[in-house]
Design a protein around this motif. Structure first.
Motif, PDB file in Angstrom:
ATOM      1  N   VAL A 153      31.614  18.057  87.676  1.00 28.82           N
ATOM      2  CA  VAL A 153      32.992  17.231  87.165  1.00 28.82           C
ATOM      3  C   VAL A 153      32.654  16.043  88.064  1.00 28.82           C
ATOM      4  O   VAL A 153      32.925  14.892  87.464  1.00 28.82           O
ATOM      5  CB  VAL A 153      34.211  17.990  87.744  1.00 28.82           C
ATOM      6  CG1 VAL A 153      35.372  17.134  87.522  1.00 28.82           C
ATOM      7  CG2 VAL A 153      34.289  19.225  86.738  1.00 28.82           C
TER       8      VAL A 153
ATOM      9  N   ILE B 280      30.050  13.565  86.468  1.00 29.17           N
ATOM     10  CA  ILE B 280      30.418  13.146  85.220  1.00 29.17           C
ATOM     11  C   ILE B 280      31.300  11.947  85.527  1.00 29.17           C
ATOM     12  O   ILE B 280      31.260  10.736  84.620  1.00 29.17           O
ATOM     13  CB  ILE B 280      30.993  14.115  84.262  1.00 29.17           C
ATOM     14  CG1 ILE B 280      30.135  15.149  83.914  1.00 29.17           C
ATOM     15  CG2 ILE B 280      31.945  13.546  83.006  1.00 29.17           C
ATOM     16  CD1 ILE B 280      30.717  16.264  83.174  1.00 29.17           C
TER      17      ILE B 280
ATOM     18  N   TYR C 129      30.632   7.912  84.195  1.00 29.01           N
ATOM     19  CA  TYR C 129      31.363   7.956  82.923  1.00 29.01           C
ATOM     20  C   TYR C 129      31.132   6.943  82.105  1.00 29.01           C
ATOM     21  O   TYR C 129      31.103   6.862  81.061  1.00 29.01           O
ATOM     22  CB  TYR C 129      32.982   8.215  83.198  1.00 29.01           C
ATOM     23  CG  TYR C 129      33.811   8.266  81.915  1.00 29.01           C
ATOM     24  CD1 TYR C 129      33.849   9.367  81.074  1.00 29.01           C
ATOM     25  CD2 TYR C 129      34.533   7.213  81.483  1.00 29.01           C
ATOM     26  CE1 TYR C 129      34.275   9.361  80.072  1.00 29.01           C
ATOM     27  CE2 TYR C 129      35.189   7.214  80.388  1.00 29.01           C
ATOM     28  CZ  TYR C 129      35.055   8.478  79.725  1.00 29.01           C
ATOM     29  OH  TYR C 129      35.859   8.575  78.390  1.00 29.01           O
TER      30      TYR C 129
ATOM     31  N   LEU D  28      27.678   6.907  80.507  1.00 32.81           N
ATOM     32  CA  LEU D  28      27.473   7.954  79.590  1.00 32.81           C
ATOM     33  C   LEU D  28      28.178   7.525  78.145  1.00 32.81           C
ATOM     34  O   LEU D  28      27.632   7.818  77.181  1.00 32.81           O
ATOM     35  CB  LEU D  28      28.115   9.178  80.260  1.00 32.81           C
ATOM     36  CG  LEU D  28      28.013  10.354  79.359  1.00 32.81           C
ATOM     37  CD1 LEU D  28      26.731  10.896  79.035  1.00 32.81           C
ATOM     38  CD2 LEU D  28      28.627  11.506  80.181  1.00 32.81           C
ATOM     39  N   ARG D  29      29.445   7.019  78.512  1.00 35.77           N
ATOM     40  CA  ARG D  29      30.179   6.539  77.371  1.00 35.77           C
ATOM     41  C   ARG D  29      29.474   5.577  76.541  1.00 35.77           C
ATOM     42  O   ARG D  29      29.369   5.807  75.372  1.00 35.77           O
ATOM     43  CB  ARG D  29      31.650   6.196  77.781  1.00 35.77           C
ATOM     44  CG  ARG D  29      32.339   5.851  76.644  1.00 35.77           C
ATOM     45  CD  ARG D  29      33.633   5.398  77.009  1.00 35.77           C
ATOM     46  NE  ARG D  29      34.658   4.985  75.918  1.00 35.77           N
ATOM     47  CZ  ARG D  29      36.093   4.613  76.113  1.00 35.77           C
ATOM     48  NH1 ARG D  29      36.414   4.183  77.526  1.00 35.77           N
ATOM     49  NH2 ARG D  29      36.672   4.193  75.178  1.00 35.77           N
TER      50      ARG D  29
ATOM     51  N   GLU E  24      28.418  17.850  77.638  1.00 30.18           N
ATOM     52  CA  GLU E  24      29.285  16.710  77.906  1.00 30.18           C
ATOM     53  C   GLU E  24      28.735  15.310  77.092  1.00 30.18           C
ATOM     54  O   GLU E  24      29.774  14.664  76.806  1.00 30.18           O
ATOM     55  CB  GLU E  24      28.987  16.253  79.304  1.00 30.18           C
ATOM     56  CG  GLU E  24      29.427  17.299  80.220  1.00 30.18           C
ATOM     57  CD  GLU E  24      28.392  18.438  80.474  1.00 30.18           C
ATOM     58  OE1 GLU E  24      27.374  18.343  79.805  1.00 30.18           O
ATOM     59  OE2 GLU E  24      28.777  19.408  81.320  1.00 30.18           O
ATOM     60  N   PHE E  25      27.508  15.222  76.702  1.00 30.73           N
ATOM     61  CA  PHE E  25      26.973  14.278  75.658  1.00 30.73           C
ATOM     62  C   PHE E  25      27.116  14.508  74.424  1.00 30.73           C
ATOM     63  O   PHE E  25      27.654  13.890  73.406  1.00 30.73           O
ATOM     64  CB  PHE E  25      25.690  13.711  76.181  1.00 30.73           C
ATOM     65  CG  PHE E  25      24.956  12.778  75.643  1.00 30.73           C
ATOM     66  CD1 PHE E  25      25.462  11.459  75.608  1.00 30.73           C
ATOM     67  CD2 PHE E  25      24.023  13.277  74.520  1.00 30.73           C
ATOM     68  CE1 PHE E  25      24.452  10.541  75.085  1.00 30.73           C
ATOM     69  CE2 PHE E  25      23.486  12.194  73.563  1.00 30.73           C
ATOM     70  CZ  PHE E  25      23.795  10.743  73.897  1.00 30.73           C
TER      71      PHE E  25
ATOM     72  N   ARG F 118      30.315  14.816  72.198  1.00 34.15           N
ATOM     73  CA  ARG F 118      31.174  13.438  71.996  1.00 34.15           C
ATOM     74  C   ARG F 118      30.288  12.768  70.878  1.00 34.15           C
ATOM     75  O   ARG F 118      30.866  12.225  70.129  1.00 34.15           O
ATOM     76  CB  ARG F 118      31.025  12.486  73.373  1.00 34.15           C
ATOM     77  CG  ARG F 118      32.021  13.111  74.493  1.00 34.15           C
ATOM     78  CD  ARG F 118      31.833  12.424  75.928  1.00 34.15           C
ATOM     79  NE  ARG F 118      32.847  12.702  76.674  1.00 34.15           N
ATOM     80  CZ  ARG F 118      33.142  13.975  77.513  1.00 34.15           C
ATOM     81  NH1 ARG F 118      32.006  14.640  77.416  1.00 34.15           N
ATOM     82  NH2 ARG F 118      33.962  14.135  78.253  1.00 34.15           N
TER      83      ARG F 118
ATOM     84  N   ARG G 200      37.174  25.639  73.953  1.00 33.45           N
ATOM     85  CA  ARG G 200      36.303  24.760  73.270  1.00 33.45           C
ATOM     86  C   ARG G 200      35.307  24.964  72.088  1.00 33.45           C
ATOM     87  O   ARG G 200      35.120  24.259  71.345  1.00 33.45           O
ATOM     88  CB  ARG G 200      35.235  24.622  74.277  1.00 33.45           C
ATOM     89  CG  ARG G 200      35.414  24.012  75.863  1.00 33.45           C
ATOM     90  CD  ARG G 200      34.330  24.248  76.801  1.00 33.45           C
ATOM     91  NE  ARG G 200      34.082  25.452  77.387  1.00 33.45           N
ATOM     92  CZ  ARG G 200      33.172  25.967  77.883  1.00 33.45           C
ATOM     93  NH1 ARG G 200      32.063  25.198  78.087  1.00 33.45           N
ATOM     94  NH2 ARG G 200      33.055  27.139  78.465  1.00 33.45           N
TER      95      ARG G 200
ATOM     96  N   SER H 247      34.574  21.360  91.544  1.00 36.02           N
ATOM     97  CA  SER H 247      34.073  22.370  90.658  1.00 36.02           C
ATOM     98  C   SER H 247      34.522  23.757  90.765  1.00 36.02           C
ATOM     99  O   SER H 247      34.945  24.685  89.923  1.00 36.02           O
ATOM    100  CB  SER H 247      32.491  22.287  90.532  1.00 36.02           C
ATOM    101  OG  SER H 247      32.228  21.031  90.028  1.00 36.02           O
TER     102      SER H 247
END
Length: 386
Positions: free
Chosen positions: A59, A62, A66, A69-70, A95-96, A99, A127, A300
């Protein structure tokens, strides 16, 4: 046939490369684009950008990365939409990957396949339903995963775990390892504190205290520490002063021989203490009994600890439907109980041996290679319902 495929970690690169190889065998005119590492590039991929730019875990990491990554998520989704492939295959790294899948689904009807099912059986079961909004098919590594994905509305194919095709040491190779390090017939305990810097920093001090307790009670026990490449220097620095003069296997020194050296160490070992993760299956493949010890960052631990749905996180326990592998997770990751468990397993390894053999059988050992099974599943999914 055009395939856009993405991976973001070494394990995903291996899965992606094997899948690409299988697809080429079955569809020789296939063309690849996407993101991957050296193995996928070797199979003909021109990577959009370096794979390690999207490798994140935990967490806190990320949140720190962020923004970058975005931006990579959007860049990748735009590249997929522009390429208009027959299928988008995202390998692990949810996570990637998920998205990217969401953005692609919003803008197109490209078929989307995700390779490696999320652990909805362990935590955050919602999820699966969220995934089903933009993923058509899932390729699962574990035999008990398809019902969870299918219940959410996705096709899911169990394709086997890649470790079932990895070579293991022969008895002669294990004997040569013992001879090379003057171990003779003494019992060998592997210490495996992880492959990421955060893991090693957190676990090495605990594992070091375990080592001291083992040496006090079993001075004949030889410790062997196979260091992972990315953390080899860190392992050298943190473990060199451990009790018992451990043998540290540095892959930088072994060069091309490093994988064979690691296999030989696994084959020569009588017991292992390992961080949680795929390493438990590597040990199972070598039939090496184990104890699992793992801790994580405070944030975490608080989040995952409250959401966990299973009473074990060790894959050997889950796949074999036993609880033969002792595990010490989070606040239970303490030297005293871990040392006791290691000595108990060393004395009575048979129950674990049976569970490990069952695990490898259920993961696909003896069947078609997972890369071929995954390729067949992708192609069958593209053909649609019979």
């Amino acid at each position: 046939m055009r395939v856009f495929i993405t991976a973001g970690e070494p394990s995903g690169d291996r899965l992606g490369a094997a899948l690409m190889n299988g697809l080429r065998d079955m569809a020789p005119d296939v063309q690849f684009s996407g993101i991957g590492g050296d193995l996928m590039i070797g199979e003909g991929l021109d990577s959009l950008f370096p794979m390690d730019e999207i490798s994140v875990m935990g967490v806190a990491e990320i949140l720190r990365r962020y923004g970058a990554l975005r931006a990579r998520v959007r860049q990748t989704a735009e590249a997929v939409i522009a390429a208009a492939p027959d299928v988008l295959i995202t390998v692990d790294l949810p996570e990637f990957s998920l998205r990217v899948a969401r953005l692609v689904r919003q803008a197109s009807d490209i078929r989307i396949v995700h390779y490696v099912a999320p652990t909805v059986w362990a935590w955050r079961p919602g999820r699966a339903a969220r995934m089903a909004r933009h993923v058509d098919q899932v390729l699962a590594l574990l035999p008990f995963e398809p019902p969870y994905m299918e219940a959410a509305g996705m096709r899911c194919d169990f394709v086997g775990h890649p470790l079932v095709t990895e070579p293991v040491a022969t008895p002669d190779e294990a004997a040569r390892f013992r001879a090379a390090h003057a171990i003779a017939d003494r019992p060998v305990a592997l210490m495996l504190p992880g492959s990421r810097k955060s893991e090693v920093a957190r676990l090495a001090p605990i594992f070091g205290e375990v080592a001291a307790r083992l040496q006090a009670r079993r001075p004949d026990l030889q410790l062997v520490i196979p260091a992972a490449g990315p953390v080899a220097q860190m392992v050298q620095d943190l473990c060199a002063g451990w009790a018992g003069d451990p043998v540290i296997l540095d892959p930088r020194e072994a060069g091309d021989f490093a994988p064979a050296q690691k296999r030989a160490a696994f084959g020569a070992a009588d017991v292992a203490l390992a961080a949680s993760g795929t390493v438990s299956l590597e040990l199972a493949a070598a039939n090496t009994p184990m104890v699992i010890g793992y801790d994580m960052g405070w944030l975490s631990r608080q989040i995952i600890g409250r959401l966990l749905l299973v009473d074990t996180v060790t894959l050997v326990n889950l796949v074999s439907e036993t609880r033969t592998v002792p595990e010490f997770i989070g606040r239970n990751c303490r030297p005293g109980p871990i040392a006791d468990a290691l000595l108990a397993v060393l004395e009575l390894p048979q129950a674990q041996s049976d569970a490990m053999q069952l695990t490898m059988q259920r993961l696909g050992r003896g069947g078609p290679p997972p890369g071929q099974r995954a390729a067949w599943a992708v192609l069958d999914g593209l053909r649609g319902p019979a």
